[in-house]
Design an enzyme around this catalytic site. Structure first.
Site, mmCIF file in Angstrom:
data_model
loop_
_atom_site.group_PDB
_atom_site.id
_atom_site.type_symbol
_atom_site.label_atom_id
_atom_site.label_comp_id
_atom_site.label_asym_id
_atom_site.label_seq_id
_atom_site.Cartn_x
_atom_site.Cartn_y
_atom_site.Cartn_z
ATOM 1 N N GLY A 120 0.809 -1.210 0.000
ATOM 2 C CA GLY A 120 0.000 0.000 0.000
ATOM 3 C C GLY A 120 0.843 1.262 0.000
ATOM 4 O O GLY A 120 2.036 1.236 0.333
ATOM 5 N N ASP A 145 -1.774 -12.413 5.990
ATOM 6 C CA ASP A 145 -3.199 -12.148 5.839
ATOM 7 C C ASP A 145 -3.744 -11.876 7.232
ATOM 8 O O ASP A 145 -3.972 -12.805 8.016
ATOM 9 C CB ASP A 145 -3.882 -13.350 5.197
ATOM 10 C CG ASP A 145 -5.389 -13.181 5.073
ATOM 11 O OD1 ASP A 145 -5.907 -12.103 5.443
ATOM 12 O OD2 ASP A 145 -6.056 -14.138 4.622
ATOM 13 N N TYR A 192 -4.576 2.593 11.548
ATOM 14 C CA TYR A 192 -5.136 3.769 10.888
ATOM 15 C C TYR A 192 -6.604 3.550 10.534
ATOM 16 O O TYR A 192 -6.975 2.517 9.982
ATOM 17 C CB TYR A 192 -4.333 4.098 9.615
ATOM 18 C CG TYR A 192 -2.900 4.440 9.925
ATOM 19 C CD1 TYR A 192 -2.534 5.729 10.275
ATOM 20 C CD2 TYR A 192 -1.925 3.445 9.934
ATOM 21 C CE1 TYR A 192 -1.229 6.036 10.606
ATOM 22 C CE2 TYR A 192 -0.615 3.731 10.266
ATOM 23 C CZ TYR A 192 -0.271 5.034 10.610
ATOM 24 O OH TYR A 192 1.028 5.327 10.950
ATOM 25 N N TYR A 216 -17.895 0.383 4.123
ATOM 26 C CA TYR A 216 -16.462 0.608 4.337
ATOM 27 C C TYR A 216 -16.243 1.311 5.669
ATOM 28 O O TYR A 216 -15.443 0.875 6.504
ATOM 29 C CB TYR A 216 -15.887 1.432 3.195
ATOM 30 C CG TYR A 216 -14.562 2.078 3.528
ATOM 31 C CD1 TYR A 216 -13.398 1.316 3.615
ATOM 32 C CD2 TYR A 216 -14.472 3.453 3.788
ATOM 33 C CE1 TYR A 216 -12.177 1.906 3.945
ATOM 34 C CE2 TYR A 216 -13.262 4.046 4.109
ATOM 35 C CZ TYR A 216 -12.126 3.271 4.191
ATOM 36 O OH TYR A 216 -10.930 3.851 4.529
#
Length: 285
Positions: A10, A36, A99, A125
C-alpha cells in the site's frame, strides 16, 4: 527496535519503508500473501517469527463502493484483521499502530471533527473501519489509533493519481464539489507517526494535513501545479451516482495531536507541492 509492517504494497506502507530505509530500525514489511491479517494463525505465526517491538498496520480494504457488495471481505480485513492483530500484540507485549478514516463520521457537523465527536458511518467501508476501531480498544490499550483522510502518496490507489490519468486523455473533467475533507500526504503521516511513537503517545488521535477542500478544489490545484490545461468543472455528487454514500464534510481537526506533540501540521497544498516534487519528477503531461 524491530518493526513489522502489514500491508507492504500500500501507499502508506511504501512511504514507511522508504522513510525508514537506512535507519536504526529493523523493518520487515509483509504483503497480503505473506501476512493475511484476517487469518489469526497468520498473525500469530508472523509475530512468533519476527518478534517485533512495534506493529504498524497499513493493511486495509479501501474500496469504498465495492464494499457495498463485498461487505464480508471489508469486515474481514478492516475489523476482524484489526482484532487479530490487537489480540496477538497484547499477548506478545507488542505496541500496535493502526489507521482509520474520516469516513466514520456522517458529515453533518458544522465544524471540524474532533476525537470527542460520535461517529455515524454512512457506508459499509466506514462501518468496517469503525468496528475495527472498537475491536482494537476492546483487545488492548497498548496502541496508537490515527484517523486519517484522503491519503495520497506514491502509488496508484489515490485521488491525485486518478486525476492525472484522467487529465491525460480529457480536455474537460467534471469533479464533485460537495465532498469536503483534507488531502493528507503519506510522508506527513509517517513523520508524525514516528514522532508520536518516540514521544510515547497512546490512544486515539486525528492525523491530517491542515486546511480543507472539496474534491473539485483539490483537482484544480493539483492540475494547475502540473501545468495541465484541462478544464475542471464542479458538479454535485448526484452527477456521479455511486453505491456508497459519502459524507459531505468530514474534515478532521488535528489540534489534539498538534498540542500533544507541539507541532504544526503542514497544509494540504504544501503536501501536494512536495508530492509533485518528490514523487512525480519527470511526469509526462
Amino acid at each position: 527496535m524491530k518493526i513489522l509492517i502489514a500491508g507492504a504494497n500500500g501507499q502508506l506502507a511504501r512511504a514507511f519503508q522508504k522513510s525508514l530505509q537506512g535507519s536504526h530500525y529493523r523493518v520487515t514489511a509483509l504483503d497480503k500473501t505473506q501476512l493475511d491479517i484476517g487469518e489469526m494463525s497468520n498473525v500469530s505465526e508472523a509475530l512468533s517469527i519476527y518478534k517485533p517491538d512495534l506493529v504498524i498496520n497499513c493493511a486495509a480494504y479501501n474500496f469504498v463502493d465495492k464494499a457495498e457488495e463485498d461487505e464480508e471481505i471489508a469486515f474481514r480485513v478492516n475489523a476482524e484483521g484489526v482484532r487479530n492483530l490487537a489480540s496477538e500484540c497484547r499477548k506478545n507485549g507488542v505496541f500496535l499502530v493502526h489507521y482509520s478514516t474520516d469516513y466514520v463520521f456522517d458529515g453533518t457537523k458544522e465544524g471540524l471533527y474532533t476525537e470527542d465527536d460520535i461517529p455515524n458511518p454512512l457506508n459499509n467501508y466506514a462501518r468496517s473501519k469503525l468496528t475495527g476501531e472498537q475491536y482494537l480498544e476492546e483487545e488492548t490499550d497498548n496502541f496508537l489509533l490515527f484517523r486519517v483522510s484522503w491519503v495520497f502518496g506514491e502509488g496508484t490507489q489515490n485521488f491525485l493519481h486518478k486525476i492525472n490519468e484522467w487529465a491525460m486523455n480529457r480536455k474537460i473533467l467534471k469533479i464533485v464539489c460537495d465532498q469536503v475533507s483534507i488531502p493528507t500526504y503519506t510522508q506527513d503521516i509517517v513523520n508524525v507517526t514516528m514522532f508520536a511513537i518516540g514521544k510515547g503517545l497512546k490512544g486515539l488521535y486525528h492525523l491530517a494535513n491542515s486546511g480543507y477542500a472539496s474534491r473539485y478544489e483539490v483537482a484544480r490545484y493539483y492540475l494547475e501545479k502540473l501545468g495541465h490545461d484541462t478544464l475542471v468543472m464542479p458538479v454535485t455528487s448526484a452527477y456521479f451516482p455511486s453505491p456508497a454514500r459519502r459524507p459531505y464534510f468530514s474534515a478532521l481537526s488535528s489540534q489534539k495531536l498538534s498540542e500533544e506533540l507541539n507541532i504544526d501540521m503542514p497544509h494540504w497544498k504544501t503536501g501536494i507541492d512536495r508530492y509533485i516534487e518528490e514523487t512525480m519528477t519527470g511526469i509526462q503531461l
